[in-house]
Design a protein around this motif. Sequence first.
Motif, PDB file in Angstrom:
ATOM      1  N   VAL A 241       6.953  13.079  14.671  1.00 38.44           N
ATOM      2  CA  VAL A 241       6.176  11.728  13.997  1.00 38.44           C
ATOM      3  C   VAL A 241       7.610  12.007  13.479  1.00 38.44           C
ATOM      4  O   VAL A 241       8.410  11.174  13.932  1.00 38.44           O
ATOM      5  CB  VAL A 241       5.611  11.941  12.793  1.00 38.44           C
ATOM      6  N   LEU A 242       7.893  13.201  13.662  1.00 31.66           N
ATOM      7  CA  LEU A 242      10.150  12.912  12.889  1.00 31.66           C
ATOM      8  C   LEU A 242      10.456  13.229  14.173  1.00 31.66           C
ATOM      9  O   LEU A 242      11.574  12.258  13.656  1.00 31.66           O
ATOM     10  CB  LEU A 242      10.028  14.980  12.072  1.00 31.66           C
ATOM     11  N   LYS A 243      10.269  13.158  14.638  1.00 29.40           N
ATOM     12  CA  LYS A 243      11.443  12.836  16.306  1.00 29.40           C
ATOM     13  C   LYS A 243      11.312  11.549  16.838  1.00 29.40           C
ATOM     14  O   LYS A 243      12.722  11.280  16.761  1.00 29.40           O
ATOM     15  CB  LYS A 243      10.897  13.947  17.396  1.00 29.40           C
ATOM     16  N   ALA A 244      10.381  11.281  16.579  1.00 26.89           N
ATOM     17  CA  ALA A 244      10.535   9.355  16.686  1.00 26.89           C
ATOM     18  C   ALA A 244      10.950   8.969  15.847  1.00 26.89           C
ATOM     19  O   ALA A 244      12.143   7.683  15.746  1.00 26.89           O
ATOM     20  CB  ALA A 244       9.227   9.176  16.770  1.00 26.89           C
ATOM     21  N   ASP A 272      12.591  -4.104   4.633  1.00 29.47           N
ATOM     22  CA  ASP A 272      10.955  -3.890   5.411  1.00 29.47           C
ATOM     23  C   ASP A 272      11.271  -3.751   6.775  1.00 29.47           C
ATOM     24  O   ASP A 272      11.646  -4.506   7.745  1.00 29.47           O
ATOM     25  CB  ASP A 272      10.422  -5.480   4.385  1.00 29.47           C
ATOM     26  N   ILE A 273      10.683  -2.454   7.008  1.00 32.55           N
ATOM     27  CA  ILE A 273      11.217  -1.991   8.932  1.00 32.55           C
ATOM     28  C   ILE A 273       9.982  -1.835   9.401  1.00 32.55           C
ATOM     29  O   ILE A 273      10.119  -0.980  10.029  1.00 32.55           O
ATOM     30  CB  ILE A 273      12.387  -0.682   8.664  1.00 32.55           C
ATOM     31  N   ARG A 274       8.892  -2.357   8.941  1.00 32.13           N
ATOM     32  CA  ARG A 274       7.819  -1.825   9.351  1.00 32.13           C
ATOM     33  C   ARG A 274       7.141  -1.842  10.749  1.00 32.13           C
ATOM     34  O   ARG A 274       6.436  -1.978  11.569  1.00 32.13           O
ATOM     35  CB  ARG A 274       5.741  -2.613   8.520  1.00 32.13           C
ATOM     36  N   GLU A 275       8.156  -3.061  11.252  1.00 28.41           N
ATOM     37  CA  GLU A 275       8.008  -3.685  12.029  1.00 28.41           C
ATOM     38  C   GLU A 275       9.159  -2.733  13.216  1.00 28.41           C
ATOM     39  O   GLU A 275       8.617  -2.688  14.238  1.00 28.41           O
ATOM     40  CB  GLU A 275       9.124  -5.160  12.520  1.00 28.41           C
ATOM     41  N   PHE A 281       7.094   3.971  17.037  1.00 26.21           N
ATOM     42  CA  PHE A 281       5.819   4.536  16.834  1.00 26.21           C
ATOM     43  C   PHE A 281       4.429   4.517  18.359  1.00 26.21           C
ATOM     44  O   PHE A 281       4.103   5.281  18.769  1.00 26.21           O
ATOM     45  CB  PHE A 281       4.512   5.072  15.964  1.00 26.21           C
ATOM     46  N   SER A 282       4.845   3.497  19.017  1.00 28.13           N
ATOM     47  CA  SER A 282       4.072   2.498  19.922  1.00 28.13           C
ATOM     48  C   SER A 282       4.685   3.084  20.791  1.00 28.13           C
ATOM     49  O   SER A 282       4.110   3.513  22.260  1.00 28.13           O
ATOM     50  CB  SER A 282       4.264   0.953  20.705  1.00 28.13           C
TER      51      SER A 282
END
Length: 318
Positions: A241-244, A272-275, A281-282
Motif C-alpha cells: 500500500v505504501l509503495k503504491a 480532495d485526491i480520492r479519484e 490502488f486499481s
Amino acid sequence: MIEVKCVTKKYGKITALNDFSFSVKDGDIVGFIGPNGAGKSTMMQIMTGCLAPTEGSVTINGFDIIDEPIKAKENIGYLPEKPPLYPRFTVNEYLSTIFDIKQIKANRKQRISDIIELTGLSDVAKRRIGNLSNGYCQRIGLAQAIISYPAFLVLDEPTSGLDPAQKRDMLNLIKKLSKKSGIILSSHILSEIDSVCNKILMINKGRLVSFGDKDDILSKRDADRQKFMLKYVVSGEKNEVLKALSQLNDIHGINAYEKNGNTECIITAYEDIREKIFMCFSQHKLPIKTCFVMNSDLENAFLNMTENKESDTKKRKK
C-alpha cells in the motif's frame, strides 16, 4: 466573567503556557481544543486555583484566584479529567461531604436530591462509588462540580470513557447547564465541541492560536490550504500500500498499519485526491474495502491554524 490576563506558567526551563489571555462571559460555551501537551490542562488548573501561574492573573466575577481564592472558587466548578472521587463512599455520602467542604448555604437534602436527579444518579445514589462504572463516575464528578450552582464550569474531557448513549446524555446536560453557567469544555473529539459550543479557544505549544465565535473562526480558515483527512481500508500488505501511494505527489502524510490481513491508512492532503487514490490502488490491484473523509470544518480550521502558527514560529527562530 472569567478574565485570564497574560498568564505564563514555567517549570524550570520549560514554558507550559506563554502570555495567555482570554475572557469568558455568562452563557458562553467555549470549546478548549489543542494537541496533547499543548497546555490545556495546565490552563484549566490555573483557572480553578489548583496551580499558581508564574506570571499573569485570573479573575472570576471580579475575584482574583490567588488573592481571594475562597470567593473566586465559590463562582467556579471544576471537573478534572480524572474526577476526585472516594470509592468507599456512597454517592449520597460523597455529595454530602462536598456540600460541607464548599460550605454551601442551602438545604442539604434538597440540594443533593436535585443534583442527583439532574445528573441521572438516582438509581445509584445509595451505592458505593468504587462499584460503579466509569460512566457513572463521570456523572458523579460533574455532580460535585455543579453542586454549588456556580457561575462558571470548567470541564476537562467530560465524556472520556463514556459509551455513545452516555456521551449524548452528557452533552445534552452540558447544554442544559449553559443556561445558568458559562462553560469551558475541553475535548479531543471535535464533533462534540462543534455540536455544543458557540466559541472556540485554540491552543498550541502553550500559546493562544485563536479565540472567538465558532462561526467566525470557521469562516476565516484558508480554503486553499484546507487539509483533507481520508481513511482507507485496503486489502493488501502495508508495504504494498505504501509503495503504491508513494507515486502520488499530492499526499501530505500517511499513517498506516496492518490489521486482520488488511491495511488501514489515514492520508492527509491539501486537496480532495480520492479519484487519484482510487486509480492508484486499481493499477496496483489493491481492492478498497472502505473509504471516507474524516475531518470536519472545525478540524480543518484547527489543523490550518496550528500549522500556520508552527510555521511562523520556525520563521522567527531563523
